[in-house]
Design a protein around this motif. Structure first.
Motif, PDB file in Angstrom:
ATOM      1  N   ILE A 101       0.880  -1.156  -0.168  1.00 19.32           N
ATOM      2  CA  ILE A 101       0.061  -0.017   0.062  1.00 19.32           C
ATOM      3  C   ILE A 101       1.037   1.283   0.104  1.00 19.32           C
ATOM      4  CG2 ILE A 101      -1.715   1.344   1.078  1.00 19.32           C
ATOM      5  CD1 ILE A 101      -2.945  -1.454   2.482  1.00 19.32           C
ATOM      6  N   LEU A 102       0.569   2.095  -0.915  1.00 17.52           N
ATOM      7  CA  LEU A 102       1.650   3.168  -1.253  1.00 17.52           C
ATOM      8  C   LEU A 102       0.787   4.481  -1.017  1.00 17.52           C
ATOM      9  CD1 LEU A 102       3.411   2.009  -4.487  1.00 17.52           C
ATOM     10  CD2 LEU A 102       3.866   1.932  -2.098  1.00 17.52           C
ATOM     11  N   SER A 103       1.349   5.626  -0.659  1.00 16.23           N
ATOM     12  CA  SER A 103       0.859   6.663  -0.827  1.00 16.23           C
ATOM     13  C   SER A 103       1.258   7.872  -1.654  1.00 16.23           C
ATOM     14  CB  SER A 103       0.556   7.415   0.663  1.00 16.23           C
ATOM     15  OG  SER A 103       1.965   8.152   0.951  1.00 16.23           O
ATOM     16  N   ALA A 104       0.685   8.712  -2.450  1.00 15.38           N
ATOM     17  CA  ALA A 104       1.397   9.670  -3.268  1.00 15.38           C
ATOM     18  C   ALA A 104       0.586  11.110  -3.320  1.00 15.38           C
ATOM     19  CB  ALA A 104       1.377   9.007  -4.459  1.00 15.38           C
ATOM     20  N   VAL A 105       1.001  12.181  -3.642  1.00 16.79           N
ATOM     21  CA  VAL A 105       0.269  13.331  -3.968  1.00 16.79           C
ATOM     22  C   VAL A 105      -0.503  13.346  -4.955  1.00 16.79           C
ATOM     23  CG1 VAL A 105       0.559  15.851  -4.328  1.00 16.79           C
ATOM     24  CG2 VAL A 105       1.799  14.797  -2.477  1.00 16.79           C
ATOM     25  N   GLU A 106      -0.105  12.663  -6.160  1.00 23.83           N
ATOM     26  CA  GLU A 106      -0.730  12.663  -7.282  1.00 23.83           C
ATOM     27  C   GLU A 106      -1.050  11.181  -7.709  1.00 23.83           C
ATOM     28  OE1 GLU A 106      -1.610  14.944  -9.269  1.00 23.83           O
ATOM     29  OE2 GLU A 106      -0.478  16.672  -8.803  1.00 23.83           O
ATOM     30  N   PRO A 107      -2.139  10.818  -8.488  1.00 23.62           N
ATOM     31  CA  PRO A 107      -2.572   9.487  -8.793  1.00 23.62           C
ATOM     32  C   PRO A 107      -1.321   9.005  -9.635  1.00 23.62           C
ATOM     33  CG  PRO A 107      -4.401  11.137  -9.424  1.00 23.62           C
ATOM     34  CD  PRO A 107      -3.069  11.968  -8.947  1.00 23.62           C
ATOM     35  N   PRO A 108      -1.358   7.606  -9.715  1.00 25.74           N
ATOM     36  CA  PRO A 108      -0.146   7.166 -10.454  1.00 25.74           C
ATOM     37  C   PRO A 108       0.014   7.482 -12.007  1.00 25.74           C
ATOM     38  CG  PRO A 108      -1.365   5.289  -9.054  1.00 25.74           C
ATOM     39  CD  PRO A 108      -2.253   6.417  -9.137  1.00 25.74           C
ATOM     40  N   ALA A 109      -0.799   7.693 -12.567  1.00 32.61           N
ATOM     41  CA  ALA A 109      -0.841   8.099 -14.083  1.00 32.61           C
ATOM     42  C   ALA A 109       0.104   9.583 -13.977  1.00 32.61           C
ATOM     43  CB  ALA A 109      -2.213   8.262 -14.719  1.00 32.61           C
ATOM     44  N   ARG A 110       0.135  10.178 -12.967  1.00 33.83           N
ATOM     45  CA  ARG A 110       0.586  11.619 -13.010  1.00 33.83           C
ATOM     46  C   ARG A 110       1.798  11.761 -12.412  1.00 33.83           C
ATOM     47  NH1 ARG A 110      -4.493  15.503 -11.304  1.00 33.83           N
ATOM     48  NH2 ARG A 110      -6.092  14.919 -12.753  1.00 33.83           N
ATOM     49  N   LEU A 111       2.341  10.525 -11.739  1.00 26.20           N
ATOM     50  CA  LEU A 111       3.600  10.553 -11.211  1.00 26.20           C
ATOM     51  C   LEU A 111       4.689  10.372 -12.231  1.00 26.20           C
ATOM     52  CD1 LEU A 111       3.009   8.147  -8.157  1.00 26.20           C
ATOM     53  CD2 LEU A 111       3.315  10.496  -8.044  1.00 26.20           C
ATOM     54  N   ALA A 112       6.020  11.019 -11.900  1.00 25.29           N
ATOM     55  CA  ALA A 112       6.922  10.997 -12.900  1.00 25.29           C
ATOM     56  C   ALA A 112       7.763   9.784 -12.667  1.00 25.29           C
ATOM     57  CB  ALA A 112       7.836  12.080 -12.682  1.00 25.29           C
ATOM     58  N   ILE A 113       7.120   8.512 -12.983  1.00 28.56           N
ATOM     59  CA  ILE A 113       7.784   7.102 -12.831  1.00 28.56           C
ATOM     60  C   ILE A 113       8.460   6.858 -14.476  1.00 28.56           C
ATOM     61  CG2 ILE A 113       7.409   4.612 -12.443  1.00 28.56           C
ATOM     62  CD1 ILE A 113       6.873   6.211 -10.035  1.00 28.56           C
ATOM     63  N   GLY A 114       9.685   6.687 -14.310  1.00 20.21           N
ATOM     64  CA  GLY A 114      10.220   6.505 -15.579  1.00 20.21           C
ATOM     65  C   GLY A 114      10.017   4.938 -16.140  1.00 20.21           C
ATOM     66  N   LEU A 115      10.015   3.741 -14.712  1.00 18.94           N
ATOM     67  CA  LEU A 115      10.155   2.792 -15.341  1.00 18.94           C
ATOM     68  C   LEU A 115       8.820   2.207 -15.675  1.00 18.94           C
ATOM     69  CD1 LEU A 115      11.700  -0.197 -15.341  1.00 18.94           C
ATOM     70  CD2 LEU A 115      11.072  -0.363 -12.882  1.00 18.94           C
ATOM     71  N   ARG A 116       8.564   1.759 -16.959  1.00 18.21           N
ATOM     72  CA  ARG A 116       6.984   1.382 -17.362  1.00 18.21           C
ATOM     73  C   ARG A 116       6.449   0.339 -16.773  1.00 18.21           C
ATOM     74  NH1 ARG A 116       7.258   1.914 -24.332  1.00 18.21           N
ATOM     75  NH2 ARG A 116       7.833   4.161 -24.309  1.00 18.21           N
ATOM     76  N   ASP A 117       7.368  -0.776 -16.437  1.00 16.81           N
ATOM     77  CA  ASP A 117       6.758  -1.906 -15.748  1.00 16.81           C
ATOM     78  C   ASP A 117       5.996  -1.188 -14.398  1.00 16.81           C
ATOM     79  OD1 ASP A 117       7.100  -3.438 -17.996  1.00 16.81           O
ATOM     80  OD2 ASP A 117       9.074  -4.312 -17.234  1.00 16.81           O
ATOM     81  N   LEU A 118       6.896  -0.683 -13.701  1.00 15.96           N
ATOM     82  CA  LEU A 118       6.417  -0.216 -12.359  1.00 15.96           C
ATOM     83  C   LEU A 118       5.071   0.786 -12.403  1.00 15.96           C
ATOM     84  CD1 LEU A 118       6.432   0.219  -9.246  1.00 15.96           C
ATOM     85  CD2 LEU A 118       8.343   2.077  -9.578  1.00 15.96           C
TER      86      LEU A 118
END
Length: 236
Positions: free
Chosen positions: A136-153
């Motif tokens: 279970i994770l928390s974030a300010v933005e929804p996952p689609a808006r996070l600057a995640i570079g690893l596509r699989d993650l």
């Protein structure tokens, strides 16, 4: 409950759950349904990842700790850590966390864009999935808006369950202040609560820190909480 070393089943980083960070103590009508839904989701090991989203002050950290309290009361092992605080330890610190049945990681944006942390988080997710455990994770933005570079993650997070929290209203903040003051045995008149709201940050954590400071000063000086007393303590 956690330590400073990780041996595959135990992590010691001096992190402890706050006794009052439970689902029962989560106040604020705007997010009550989200809290109830998270409680139910955290009981379902078939859901490998849940992401709790919301601005600072919406209660994300409280809810992640509430998940751990709830898990432990159900006889499950649980761990709650803040990724911002883990940064100096490096991504290898995630090794072995999969032994816990519920792992809650606060502030995922702290590692977004860091290839090494993203890979470590991706591998942790896979190990948790293999063990039938839940992340279970928390974030300010929804996952689609996070600057995640690893596509699989990014894909794993976007296909998980996402819960969006709203900022509490002033009436919710007044309720939180009043309830916490009552639990401390502190008399907090409504006019004093409203004065604090007008002068202080709207962030729930900062409001509670002010309440703690006022409580300590009130006990030390044997003074009631009045607006002049609050002004003198806070320098307002």
């Amino acid at each position: 409950m956690v330590d400073n070393t990780l041996d595959g089943s135990q992590l010691t980083l001096g992190v402890r759950l706050h006794d009052d960070a439970t689902f029962a103590n989560f106040l604020g009508q705007k997010n009550a349904l989200a809290a109830e839904k998270l409680k139910a989701l955290s009981e379902d090991a078939n859901l490998p990842v849940v992401v709790v989203c919301g601005d600072s002050g919406t209660g994300k950290s409280h809810l992640l700790q509430a998940v751990c309290h709830h898990a432990e009361r159900s006889g499950l092992s649980a761990l709650c850590l803040n990724l911002q605080e883990l940064l100096p330890l490096g991504p290898d610190v995630l090794q072995g966390m999969e032994s816990f049945e519920r792992v809650c990681l606060d502030d995922i944006e702290a590692v977004a864009g860091d290839v090494h942390w993203e890979e470590a988080l991706f591998h942790l997710f896979n190990r948790m999935l293999d063990n039938g455990h839940q992340l279970i994770l928390s974030a300010v933005e929804p996952p689609a808006r996070l600057a995640i570079g690893l596509r699989d993650l990014a894909s794993r997070l976007q296909h998980g369950i996402v819960l969006q929290l709203a900022l509490p209203r002033d009436e919710d903040r007044l309720l939180i202040l009043g309830t916490r003051a009552e639990r401390r045995g502190l008399v907090l008149p409504e006019d004093v609560s409203r004065f604090i709201l007008r002068r202080a940050s709207r962030h729930t954590g900062e409001l509670l820190a002010i309440l703690e400071r006022l409580d300590e000063s009130s006990l030390r000086e044997q003074r009631r909480l009045t607006i002049p007393f609050v002004k003198s303590v806070m320098g307002w």
